[in-house]
Design an enzyme around this catalytic site. Structure first.
Site, mmCIF file in Angstrom:
data_model
loop_
_atom_site.group_PDB
_atom_site.id
_atom_site.type_symbol
_atom_site.label_atom_id
_atom_site.label_comp_id
_atom_site.label_asym_id
_atom_site.label_seq_id
_atom_site.Cartn_x
_atom_site.Cartn_y
_atom_site.Cartn_z
ATOM 1 N N TYR A 133 0.929 -1.256 0.077
ATOM 2 C CA TYR A 133 -0.078 -0.090 0.187
ATOM 3 C C TYR A 133 0.850 1.211 -0.028
ATOM 4 O O TYR A 133 1.360 1.608 0.932
ATOM 5 C CB TYR A 133 -0.877 0.083 1.401
ATOM 6 C CG TYR A 133 -1.969 0.936 1.174
ATOM 7 C CD1 TYR A 133 -2.391 1.798 0.274
ATOM 8 C CD2 TYR A 133 -2.726 1.052 2.477
ATOM 9 C CE1 TYR A 133 -3.105 2.988 0.206
ATOM 10 C CE2 TYR A 133 -3.616 1.983 2.536
ATOM 11 C CZ TYR A 133 -3.761 2.955 1.519
ATOM 12 O OH TYR A 133 -4.931 3.873 1.719
ATOM 13 N N LYS A 162 -1.206 -0.924 -4.200
ATOM 14 C CA LYS A 162 -2.302 -0.125 -4.353
ATOM 15 C C LYS A 162 -1.270 1.163 -4.292
ATOM 16 O O LYS A 162 -0.661 1.492 -3.489
ATOM 17 C CB LYS A 162 -2.932 0.026 -3.307
ATOM 18 C CG LYS A 162 -4.184 1.387 -3.481
ATOM 19 C CD LYS A 162 -5.073 1.415 -2.232
ATOM 20 C CE LYS A 162 -5.974 2.641 -2.301
ATOM 21 N NZ LYS A 162 -7.008 2.808 -1.154
#
Length: 296
Positions: A133, A162
Site C-alpha cells: 500500500y 495500491k
C-alpha cells in the site's frame, strides 16, 4: 481488456464507537449486489488506525465469513507493530482472505532500503499474497519503481500494489518496471480518476473509495472498459472527475461517505471515530449537491 474495481470499504460503527456487525453486513451486500469485483476491509477508508488489534481480528473473521467467497477480499492488516502485521495477516489468510494489504511503517522516515527489508521479511513470514500500500501523503514514503520491481522479482507472494499517489506517471513507471519480471503482478491506482491511464498502461484497475457510495457506476465503468466502449468510458470518466471533489471536502471523508450512503437508503449509522466525527452543514450540502448529480 482486463481490469477490476476493488472497494476499500467504510467501517460501520455503533454510536458508542464499537463495530456494528449488522451494519457492516448491509455494506457488504450493497457493494456485492451492485457489482464490485472485490472488497478491502480495514484500509484507510475503514479507519483502521483507530481500531484495536483484537477488534480487527474479530472483525476480519466475521467479514470474510460474510463475504463467503462471493467476491475477492483483501484484508487491510497494517500496523506499526511488525509482529501484529504478521499475526493478523496470517490469521486473515487462514480465514479465507485472498491476500492482505500493508502500508509501510509510518511516522519515522523510512528509506528505500528499509522498505525493501520490511517487505522482504514480510514475504517470508506471511503465508499468502501481499499487496503493498503506497500512500505517500499518509506514510511519508513513496516507493520507487526499482524497489517495487526488486521485491516483485524476488517474491512471488508479493502479488501487487495500491498506488495512492497524485502522480499517474509514478504508477505507470511502477507498472512498466514490474512487467519486465512478472506478468501476474497487479498494480491498482488509489485515485479513482487514474483508472483509465492505469489500465491503458497495463495496470489492473482501481481501488476506489467512491465505489462505496456509487458501486454501480464503477461496475458500469469496468464493464464498458472491458468491452472497449470508448464513448461510455469517456462519459463515466467525466462523472468520476466531478465526484473527485468529494475527497477534498474533509480531510477524513469516512463520515461524509457514510452519510451519503444513508442518503441512498442504506440503513447504517454514520458514526465516525473522534475527532473526525463532525462535518459542518455547508460542507455536507456541497457534497450532497455533487453526489446527487450522479445517482441514477
Amino acid at each position: 481488456m482486463k481490469c477490476k474495481i476493488l472497494t476499500p470499504a467504510i467501517t460501520v460503527f455503533n454510536e458508542d464507537g464499537s463495530i456494528d456487525y449488522e451494519g457492516n453486513r448491509k455494506v457488504i451486500d450493497f457493494l456485492i449486489d451492485n457489482g464490485v469485483d472485490g472488497i478491502i476491509p480495514l484500509g484507510s477508508s475503514g479507519e483502521f488506525p483507530d481500531i484495536s488489534y483484537e477488534d480487527r481480528k474479530e472483525f476480519l473473521e466475521l467479514y470474510i465469513k460474510e463475504v463467503n467467497k462471493r467476491v475477492e477480499i483483501i484484508a487491510g492488516t497494517s500496523s506499526m507493530n511488525y509482529d501484529e502485521v504478521v499475526e493478523l495477516s496470517n490469521f486473515a489468510i487462514e480465514c479465507g482472505a485472498n491476500g492482505v494489504m500493508i502500508i509501510p511503517p509510518y511516522y519515522f522516515a523510512i528509506s528505500q532500503d528499509q522498505a525493501f527489508r520490511y517487505y522482504d521479511r514480510l514475504a517470508n513470514d506471511i503465508s499468502g499474497d501481499i499487496y503493498i500500500y503506497n500512500y505517500p501523503a499518509r506514510s511519508g514514503f513513496d516507493i520507487e519503481p526499482q524497489t517495487l520491481a526488486k521485491l516483485a522479482k524476488k517474491h512471488k507472494n508479493i502479488k501487487g500494489m495500491k498506488d495512492s499517489t497524485t502522480s499517474i506517471e509514478h504508477t505507470k513507471s511502477c507498472i512498466y518496471a514490474v512487467k519486465e519480471h512478472r506478468n501476474d503482478f497487479e498494480v491498482y491506482s488509489g485515485f479513482d480518476n487514474h483508472f483509465v491511464p492505469n489500465v491503458m498502461a497495463g495496470g489492473s484497475g482501481c481501488i476506489a473509495a467512491i465505489s462505496n457510495i456509487l458501486p454501480e457506476l464503477w461496475a458500469e465503468w469496468i464493464k464498458v472498459t472491458r468491452e472497449g466502449n470508448l464513448d461510455e468510458i469517456t462519459r463515466i470518466q467525466v462523472e468520476i472527475d466531478d465526484l473527485m471533489q468529494l475527497y477534498g471536502i474533509d480531510s477524513n471523508f469516512s463520515l461524509l461517505y457514510k452519510k451519503l450512503m444513508k442518503e441512498r437508503g442504506l440503513d447504517i449509522e454514520s458514526t465516525t471515530l473522534f475527532p473526525f466525527d463532525l462535518i459542518d452543514d455547508e460542507k455536507y450540502e456541497k457534497a450532497l449537491k455533487i453526489f446527487k448529480r450522479h445517482v441514477r
